[in-house]
Design an enzyme around this catalytic site. Structure first.
Site, PDB file in Angstrom:
ATOM      1  CG  ASP A  36      -2.182   0.704   1.092  1.00 30.13           C
ATOM      2  OD1 ASP A  36      -2.174   1.777   0.457  1.00 30.13           O
ATOM      3  OD2 ASP A  36      -3.213   0.218   1.589  1.00 30.13           O
TER       4      ASP A  36
ATOM      5  CG  ASP B 153      -4.279   6.150   0.575  1.00 31.93           C
ATOM      6  OD1 ASP B 153      -5.235   5.416   0.855  1.00 31.93           O
ATOM      7  OD2 ASP B 153      -4.096   7.272   1.089  1.00 31.93           O
TER       8      ASP B 153
ATOM      9  CD  GLU C 123      -8.702   5.092  -1.628  1.00 32.11           C
ATOM     10  OE1 GLU C 123      -9.534   4.819  -0.776  1.00 32.11           O
ATOM     11  OE2 GLU C 123      -7.686   5.772  -1.380  1.00 32.11           O
TER      12      GLU C 123
ATOM     13  CG  HIS D 186      -8.838  -0.096   4.945  1.00 34.17           C
ATOM     14  ND1 HIS D 186      -8.639  -0.346   3.601  1.00 34.17           N
ATOM     15  CD2 HIS D 186      -8.392   1.163   5.170  1.00 34.17           C
ATOM     16  CE1 HIS D 186      -8.072   0.712   3.054  1.00 34.17           C
ATOM     17  NE2 HIS D 186      -7.906   1.636   3.979  1.00 34.17           N
ATOM     18  CG  ASP D 187     -11.144   3.436   3.745  1.00 35.37           C
ATOM     19  OD1 ASP D 187     -10.594   3.518   4.862  1.00 35.37           O
ATOM     20  OD2 ASP D 187     -10.578   3.729   2.679  1.00 35.37           O
TER      21      ASP D 187
END
Ligand code: TEU
Ligand code: CA
Length: 507
Positions: free
Chosen positions: A95, A190, A231, A299-300
């Protein structure tokens, strides 16, 4: 290297498996589970950030890009993870948080000390404008000794980098190439769409500068040798095509189907409209020429089976329905830890159970605005990011096989019987295994265009000779003629389509 039709499993390291008894998941914990993971049939393991970080935003605030946070283990543990994963045919996806760094990063500290070289690594203005942080409040923070404000799109401890500065870009390339050399073969980028932002006009996402920086990043680092996923929350198929044009990324995460229930903002949820879901899935599958990233959890997000379906009485059926629907979509399939055995949202009832900075900021803001606490807690139980961040449960014991002590965040409330050996969980897991295998064996079947149809609570599709029918409710409906059944989420059959029942069949 094959970059399409891959299975990527996302791990949230803090909540995966703790081996040294501090209540926090760690790298040795991940290594200990590699055999199980390889059984599922995955190709890549994506770990949310594990680099050194004060953990204000659980690692999405990096203080040192080159070293593993001691909380997770050592650099050597990470190298061992890469090796052990590779031995089992699994590649590691890292990530990369490139948009911002922690305010504890050396660069930011030097900037604040008045070093002009590092000051230009960040975005400063004499006066703040009206831009807001995504995590609440102004996007600008005053630094008295410099008499200037720096820009932070996220938390005040996450300072945005200035990509207009060539030295910043060079530092980033150097860092990525370092990790490539260590054996990392995939990257999740990200909020990458924000790196070309213009804070003066307020144009933040997918600006012309963004495409320019992306191409330069591509040329200087991964090129087309590694699986890269960016993302980009609101990307349209057209934007995705531009980002994935051979000189950018392999694919993007778009969340158009997952923001469908947002009413103004994510904090205000409305009922899922199946015809809108159908239209989004169909558009991306049929019109987007690139490799779609198929995602239902991360995870969001709260767990999708809790948000859209019934995570109590029909947990097993709901989890399998989603696996069957998303499993028939063409692209790379992302699985978020625990999804494969039907983990639900956290069902927290008190504010002291939450850890997420966005959640806590929101709670205080709402209280200040006079909203009553029980209403806020109800919203959080539905949508807080912590819903997907609770620890994995490996067995029905006190620490659930996750830890020998108190975990950093509570387990699912009332979820004691959600663990891999429990019968329903096993059935869900086997469905995931079957679907993954199916996608490998019948890859070309997913190349046919897909057509959806919605009637009442029933979503159905046709793809080549394959058909799917999904009951999104607990009402009973007439059952179409299902031909040869390929996947089914009930153990027996009936004359009707029962609550949350789903079939994939061939005619
Ligand atoms: O997420 C970006 C992001 O836009 C979400 O945090 C989103 O704002 C939020 O969930 C909607 O309310 C990425 C990471 O996935 C997230 O965990 C980080 O907090 C964020 O970037 C900052 O790095
Ligand atoms: Ca630990």
């Amino acid at each position: 290297m094959k970059l399409n039709n891959q299975i990527i499993y996302q791990i949230y390291p803090k909540s995966f498996k703790d081996t040294n008894g501090d209540g926090i998941g760690d790298l040795p914990g991940i290594i200990s589970q590699l055999d199980t993971l390889s059984h599922l049939g995955i190709d890549y393991l994506w770990l949310s950030p594990i680099m050194r970080s004060p953990q204000r935003d659980n690692g999405y605030d990096i203080a040192d890009y080159y070293h593993i946070d001691p909380m997770f283990g050592s650099d050597e543990d990470y190298f061992r993870l890469i090796q052990e994963a590779n031995k089992r045919g699994i590649k590691i996806m890292m990530d990369l948080v490139l948009n911002h760094v922690s305010t504890e990063h050396e660069w930011f500290k030097r900037a604040c000390e008045g070093d002009p070289y590092y000051q230009d690594f960040f975005i400063w203005r004499k006066r703040p404008n009206e831009l807001k942080s995504l995590f609440g409040g102004s996007a600008w923070e005053y630094v008295p000794q410099l008499d200037m404000y720096y820009f932070h799109n996220f938390d005040v401890h996450q300072a945005d980098l200035n990509y207009a500065n060539e030295h910043v870009r060079q530092e980033i390339y150097r860092m990525i190439n370092y990790w490539i050399k260590q054996g990392v073969e995939g990257f999740r980028l990200d909020v990458i769409d924000l790196i070309g932002k213009d804070v003066d006009t307020g144009e933040l996402s997918c600006t012309p500068k963004f495409y320019e920086y992306l191409q330069e990043l591509h040329e200087n680092t991964f090129q087309n040798h590694y699986l890269t996923v960016g993302e980009c929350w609101e990307a349209t198929p057209q934007q995705a095509m531009k980002i994935c044009n051979g000189k950018g990324l392999t694919q993007v995460f778009h969340f158009n189907h997952l923001t469908l229930t947002h009413h103004g903002s994510k904090w205000n949820q409305k009922k899922l409209e199946l015809h809108k879901l159908a239209s989004i899935l169909e558009t991306w599958q049929n019109e987007y020429q690139g490799i779609e990233a198929i995602v239902m959890n991360n995870h969001d997000l709260p767990r999708l089976l809790s948000l859209w379906l019934d995570d109590q009485k029909y947990r097993k059926e709901s989890a399998m329905l989603l696996a069957m629907l998303f499993g028939m979509l063409r692209g790379n399939l992302y699985i978020y830890q625990g999804e494969e055995y039907g983990m639900t949202s956290a069902h927290f009832t008190r504010i002291d159970q939450y850890r997420d900075i966005e959640t806590i900021n929101y709670y205080h803001e709402q209280l200040k605005q006079g909203v009553c606490e029980s209403d806020i807690l109800e919203v959080l139980a539905k949508i807080s990011r912590d819903n997907g961040r609770v620890p994995m449960q490996f067995m029905n014991t006190l620490g659930h096989g996750f830890t020998s002590t108190t975990p950093w965040i509570s387990f699912i409330q009332g979820g004691e019987d959600i663990y891999p050996d429990q019968t329903d969980c096993q059935v869900i897991y086997q469905m995931y295994q079957k679907i993954i295998q199916y996608r490998k064996d019948f890859e070309q079947e997913l190349e046919h265009p897909i057509h959806f149809h919605v009637q009442d609570d029933i979503l159905s599709f046709t793809r080549g000779t394959y058909h799917g029918v999904f009951n999104f409710s607990d009402h009973v409906y007439p059952l179409p003629e299902v031909g040869e059944v390929i996947f089914h989420n009930y153990l027996d059959t009936a004359k009707y389509l029962r609550a949350y029942e789903a079939y994939i069949y061939q005619k």
